[in-house]
Design a protein around this motif. Structure first.
Motif, PDB file in Angstrom:
ATOM      1  N   VAL A  52      14.093 -11.121   1.704  1.00 24.42           N
ATOM      2  CA  VAL A  52      12.541 -10.262   1.906  1.00 24.42           C
ATOM      3  C   VAL A  52      11.640 -10.640   0.755  1.00 24.42           C
ATOM      4  O   VAL A  52      10.442 -10.563   1.220  1.00 24.42           O
ATOM      5  CB  VAL A  52      13.110  -8.610   2.092  1.00 24.42           C
ATOM      6  CG1 VAL A  52      11.830  -7.947   2.118  1.00 24.42           C
ATOM      7  CG2 VAL A  52      13.961  -8.452   3.134  1.00 24.42           C
ATOM      8  N   SER A  53      12.392 -10.654  -0.452  1.00 23.71           N
ATOM      9  CA  SER A  53      11.394 -10.946  -1.322  1.00 23.71           C
ATOM     10  C   SER A  53      10.596 -12.121  -1.331  1.00 23.71           C
ATOM     11  O   SER A  53       9.260 -12.391  -1.837  1.00 23.71           O
ATOM     12  CB  SER A  53      11.987 -11.088  -2.841  1.00 23.71           C
ATOM     13  OG  SER A  53      12.808  -9.784  -3.082  1.00 23.71           O
ATOM     14  N   THR A  56       8.738 -12.793   3.450  1.00 26.00           N
ATOM     15  CA  THR A  56       7.766 -11.966   4.058  1.00 26.00           C
ATOM     16  C   THR A  56       6.676 -12.085   3.157  1.00 26.00           C
ATOM     17  O   THR A  56       6.554 -12.081   2.086  1.00 26.00           O
ATOM     18  CB  THR A  56       8.166 -10.642   4.368  1.00 26.00           C
ATOM     19  OG1 THR A  56       8.290  -9.872   3.091  1.00 26.00           O
ATOM     20  CG2 THR A  56       9.609 -10.495   5.241  1.00 26.00           C
ATOM     21  N   GLY A  59       6.881  -8.809   1.032  1.00 27.22           N
ATOM     22  CA  GLY A  59       7.934  -9.073  -0.193  1.00 27.22           C
ATOM     23  C   GLY A  59       7.492 -10.148  -1.091  1.00 27.22           C
ATOM     24  O   GLY A  59       7.652  -9.836  -2.148  1.00 27.22           O
ATOM     25  N   THR A 313      14.206  -3.494  -2.271  1.00 35.50           N
ATOM     26  CA  THR A 313      14.577  -3.726  -1.143  1.00 35.50           C
ATOM     27  C   THR A 313      15.959  -3.284  -0.446  1.00 35.50           C
ATOM     28  O   THR A 313      16.242  -2.799   0.105  1.00 35.50           O
ATOM     29  CB  THR A 313      14.529  -5.414  -0.802  1.00 35.50           C
ATOM     30  OG1 THR A 313      13.142  -5.705  -0.884  1.00 35.50           O
ATOM     31  CG2 THR A 313      14.915  -5.792   0.672  1.00 35.50           C
ATOM     32  N   THR A 317      16.868  -0.483   2.385  1.00 29.43           N
ATOM     33  CA  THR A 317      17.469  -1.102   3.474  1.00 29.43           C
ATOM     34  C   THR A 317      19.027  -1.302   3.544  1.00 29.43           C
ATOM     35  O   THR A 317      19.739  -1.578   4.396  1.00 29.43           O
ATOM     36  CB  THR A 317      17.158  -2.744   3.695  1.00 29.43           C
ATOM     37  OG1 THR A 317      17.615  -3.507   2.357  1.00 29.43           O
ATOM     38  CG2 THR A 317      15.640  -2.752   3.906  1.00 29.43           C
TER      39      THR A 317
END
Length: 368
Positions: A52-53, A56, A59, A313, A317
């Motif tokens: 994610v970091s 995206t 992110g 994150t 999540t």
């Protein structure tokens, strides 16, 4: 002679970066081991952190925004270390810079945006530099320990800014300690909407490039490096060591102050009590990971920014404890701070490879 010096310098730099890279790899591997021992999936954890970091837009923006204040404090520590001074006061200098920038942003009005932002950064630069200059004066003229002085000033500055944010400068009707909102003309531009990534990152990169140029291409940079490498040689060469200490350490604090301005003008839009999550102290490990190279600090700060973004994150999540990510960051600091340990591990690895090669050779000879 010059070529020999340059070659030795390149070898030292290469070894430093190698040690940092090995420290990072070992830390990540040990992190996977700890996550697995704790009953969680290392693969799932690292996908959540890095996927994610880095995978995206938001992110990636979060990673960069988390890295921005760390770039300033990493540069601050790296610069001071060039003259073998330890700036453990970046946290306090960060707070001083944030308060100065917030006051300029809130109480000086009717200015063009560019000038207002420049004045905010200038005030933060001077505030952080002044705090560090006091420490350097005590070091040079009173033989005080800059580490202890910096740590004590951290507490004084943090408590003083807390008093201001809860007392005479507190925003009316606010339930927390914070100053008035800064004017729109003092707010930094967001690079990506609905994120905290602002143009402050360009200021950090520019600061790193300027520092790199000064250290490599100017007389003052030469004086800094000679003073750090060999104090006796600096005295023999006629370098004003006390002046070099004062200017270098003051610049170190000034750069940390810019990090405070980045937070006050680009993220919080005011000074907020306790806004830092240890950015000043994190700068120590970032500078060490970058082998105290200004350009390297940008990349090591980004790495830590990715880990910090990954912590957020994970919290959103998964049910994996975010403290595990903090452990990885601490492991990086431990291994980077212990180059002898890294060298020992590398020697062991080399011996294992050599022995393995001998065994394979012997085995092949027996079958031939």
């Amino acid at each position: 002679m010059i070529n020999k010096v340059d070659n030795a310098k390149r070898i030292r730099m290469r070894n430093s970066f190698t040690n940092s890279f090995v420290a990072l790899v070992i830390s990540l591997l040990l992190g996977m081991l700890l996550i697995g021992i704790s009953g969680y999936s290392p693969i799932e954890s690292y996908i959540a952190i890095f996927g994610v970091s880095l995978g995206t837009v938001k992110g990636f923006a979060l990673s960069l925004s988390q890295a921005t204040p760390l770039m300033f404090t990493g540069l601050a520590f790296a610069l001071a270390y060039k003259v073998k001074m330890i700036n453990t006061g970046a946290e306090g200098q960060l707070y001083a810079g944030a308060m100065a920038a917030a006051l300029i942003g809130a109480y000086i009005t009717n200015l063009p945006t560019g000038i207002h932002i420049f004045l905010g950064f200038l005030a933060a630069f001077l505030a952080g530099g002044l705090v560090a200059f006091i420490v350097a004066l005590a070091k040079v003229y009173l033989n005080a320990n800059e580490i202890i002085m910096s740590l004590m000033l951290n507490e004084i500055i943090i408590l003083f800014t807390s008093y201001l944010a809860n007392g005479p400068l507190k925003s009316p009707g606010s339930g927390v300690g914070q100053t008035e909102m800064i004017a729109d003309s003092a707010k930094l531009t967001k690079l990506i909407p609905q994120t905290q990534l602002t143009t402050a990152i360009f200021v950090a990169i520019l600061a790193a490039c300027i520092l790199q140029y000064v250290l490599e291409k100017t007389v003052f940079g030469y004086e800094i490096k000679v003073t750090g490498y060999n104090l006796n040689a600096a005295n023999v060469a006629g370098i004003h060591v006390s002046k070099t200490y004062l200017i270098t350490f003051a610049l170190s604090g000034a750069i940390a102050g810019l990090g405070g301005a980045a937070m006050a003008l680009g993220v919080n839009y005011r000074f907020i009590e306790g806004f830092s999550s240890g950015y000043g102290f994190a700068g120590i490990s970032i500078a060490a990971l970058a082998a105290y190279n200004p350009i390297g600090v940008i990349f090591s700060a980004f790495l830590i920014g990715v880990l910090k973004s990954g912590t957020i994150t994970l919290n959103r999540t998964t049910n994996i404890p975010v403290e595990l990510v903090d452990i990885i960051q601490v492991l990086v600091l431990i291994f980077v701070a212990a180059p002898a340990l890294i060298k020992t591990i590398m020697k062991w690895t080399k011996k294992i490879r050599v022995k393995s090669g001998k065994v394979q050779k012997t085995y092949g000879g027996e079958n031939s």
